[in-house]
Design an enzyme around this catalytic site. Sequence first.
Site, mmCIF file in Angstrom:
data_model
loop_
_atom_site.group_PDB
_atom_site.id
_atom_site.type_symbol
_atom_site.label_atom_id
_atom_site.label_comp_id
_atom_site.label_asym_id
_atom_site.label_seq_id
_atom_site.Cartn_x
_atom_site.Cartn_y
_atom_site.Cartn_z
ATOM 1 N N SER A 32 0.830 -1.202 0.000
ATOM 2 C CA SER A 32 0.000 0.000 0.000
ATOM 3 C C SER A 32 0.863 1.251 0.000
ATOM 4 O O SER A 32 1.782 1.387 0.809
ATOM 5 C CB SER A 32 -0.911 0.007 1.230
ATOM 6 O OG SER A 32 -1.551 1.266 1.358
ATOM 7 N N HIS A 89 -1.243 -1.379 -4.104
ATOM 8 C CA HIS A 89 -2.517 -1.031 -3.473
ATOM 9 C C HIS A 89 -2.645 0.479 -3.353
ATOM 10 O O HIS A 89 -1.788 1.143 -2.756
ATOM 11 C CB HIS A 89 -2.598 -1.685 -2.090
ATOM 12 C CG HIS A 89 -3.952 -1.609 -1.458
ATOM 13 N ND1 HIS A 89 -4.975 -2.489 -1.766
ATOM 14 C CD2 HIS A 89 -4.450 -0.757 -0.530
ATOM 15 C CE1 HIS A 89 -6.037 -2.190 -1.043
ATOM 16 N NE2 HIS A 89 -5.750 -1.137 -0.291
ATOM 17 N N ASP A 114 -5.040 3.485 -2.026
ATOM 18 C CA ASP A 114 -6.171 3.851 -1.169
ATOM 19 C C ASP A 114 -6.721 5.197 -1.599
ATOM 20 O O ASP A 114 -6.058 6.230 -1.450
ATOM 21 C CB ASP A 114 -5.732 3.905 0.292
ATOM 22 C CG ASP A 114 -5.413 2.528 0.852
ATOM 23 O OD1 ASP A 114 -6.318 1.683 0.861
ATOM 24 O OD2 ASP A 114 -4.265 2.305 1.269
ATOM 25 N N MET A 126 -9.317 7.966 -0.820
ATOM 26 C CA MET A 126 -10.153 8.436 0.288
ATOM 27 C C MET A 126 -10.624 9.857 0.002
ATOM 28 O O MET A 126 -9.868 10.674 -0.521
ATOM 29 C CB MET A 126 -9.358 8.414 1.595
ATOM 30 C CG MET A 126 -8.766 7.068 1.956
ATOM 31 S SD MET A 126 -7.893 7.167 3.541
ATOM 32 C CE MET A 126 -7.113 5.542 3.592
ATOM 33 N N HIS A 134 -8.566 0.700 -3.988
ATOM 34 C CA HIS A 134 -9.487 0.495 -2.872
ATOM 35 C C HIS A 134 -10.204 1.817 -2.616
ATOM 36 O O HIS A 134 -9.620 2.767 -2.100
ATOM 37 C CB HIS A 134 -8.672 0.055 -1.647
ATOM 38 C CG HIS A 134 -9.481 -0.138 -0.410
ATOM 39 N ND1 HIS A 134 -8.895 -0.374 0.823
ATOM 40 C CD2 HIS A 134 -10.815 -0.156 -0.193
ATOM 41 C CE1 HIS A 134 -9.831 -0.515 1.734
ATOM 42 N NE2 HIS A 134 -11.007 -0.371 1.155
ATOM 43 N N MET A 179 -12.396 4.116 -0.736
ATOM 44 C CA MET A 179 -13.036 4.445 0.545
ATOM 45 C C MET A 179 -13.680 5.810 0.388
ATOM 46 O O MET A 179 -13.199 6.816 0.915
ATOM 47 C CB MET A 179 -11.991 4.410 1.666
ATOM 48 C CG MET A 179 -11.556 3.001 2.010
ATOM 49 S SD MET A 179 -10.127 2.937 3.113
ATOM 50 C CE MET A 179 -8.814 2.988 1.874
ATOM 51 N N MET A 239 -11.513 -5.792 6.204
ATOM 52 C CA MET A 239 -10.690 -4.774 6.844
ATOM 53 C C MET A 239 -10.311 -5.245 8.250
ATOM 54 O O MET A 239 -11.170 -5.639 9.032
ATOM 55 C CB MET A 239 -11.443 -3.451 6.933
ATOM 56 C CG MET A 239 -11.687 -2.771 5.598
ATOM 57 S SD MET A 239 -10.164 -2.305 4.737
ATOM 58 C CE MET A 239 -9.401 -1.185 5.912
ATOM 59 N N ASP A 267 -6.582 -6.164 4.927
ATOM 60 C CA ASP A 267 -5.959 -4.844 4.837
ATOM 61 C C ASP A 267 -6.027 -4.185 6.208
ATOM 62 O O ASP A 267 -7.098 -3.963 6.750
ATOM 63 C CB ASP A 267 -6.719 -4.006 3.803
ATOM 64 C CG ASP A 267 -6.131 -2.612 3.625
ATOM 65 O OD1 ASP A 267 -5.156 -2.273 4.301
ATOM 66 O OD2 ASP A 267 -6.677 -1.855 2.797
#
Length: 221
Positions: free
Chosen positions: A8, A32, A34, A36, A65, A67, A136, A174
């Site tokens: 990540s 990975h 993220d 957000m 991913h 979020m 998660m 994760d």
Amino acid sequence: MAVQISPSILTADFARLADVAAKVAGVADWLHVDVMDNHFVPNLTLGLPVVESLLKATDLPLDCHLMIENPDHWAPAYAEAGAGSVTIHAEAAKAPVRTLRQIRAAGARAGFALNPGTSVQQYEDLLGEIDMLLVMTVEPGFGGQSFLDIMLPKIRKARELIAKHGGEVWLQVDGGVSAKTIERCAEAGADVFVAGNAVYGSGDPAQAVQDLRTQAERTES
């Protein structure tokens, strides 16, 4: 189940993402990312334009991913941009089946994420619509959190349900995945491991990936 490591970039240097990706090229299975939005989770990271740029800078497939609020609107665009995998959250999606099918139709693997407080059993009927289930193991939003051991039974239940349905669904974990926790996750049934600090917080990210893979594979022997 083949072990896969997905480093990540959440805790890496956002100003040097191409270099960050290069440090694990050839040893990692995924990168990975993220995404957000400071709404679904209390943190703001990066979005589609950065992902599009990163895709040009690395040959590693991106494991995006999301979020974010309204993943039903945004998720297909990440797949269309070229992400190898796009994961949406159960808690945010309003039309998960449609969105998961759109992700697949755009050529990416469709992932479905569950927060620590969300039961896997209530989404059993969606297993046929996904390529990867993400459990998660911390509350989403920030890197560097401690692994929640109470999630191990949930990982086992997820693996049990996947086996029950007979699909080839990957099981990703994760949050707090490290040399101290990865074997427990693998023993519980996970086969795709997201690791941030354990990789990019080390002096040699490539070696860290190799070490994590070796540890996870010990459970297969």
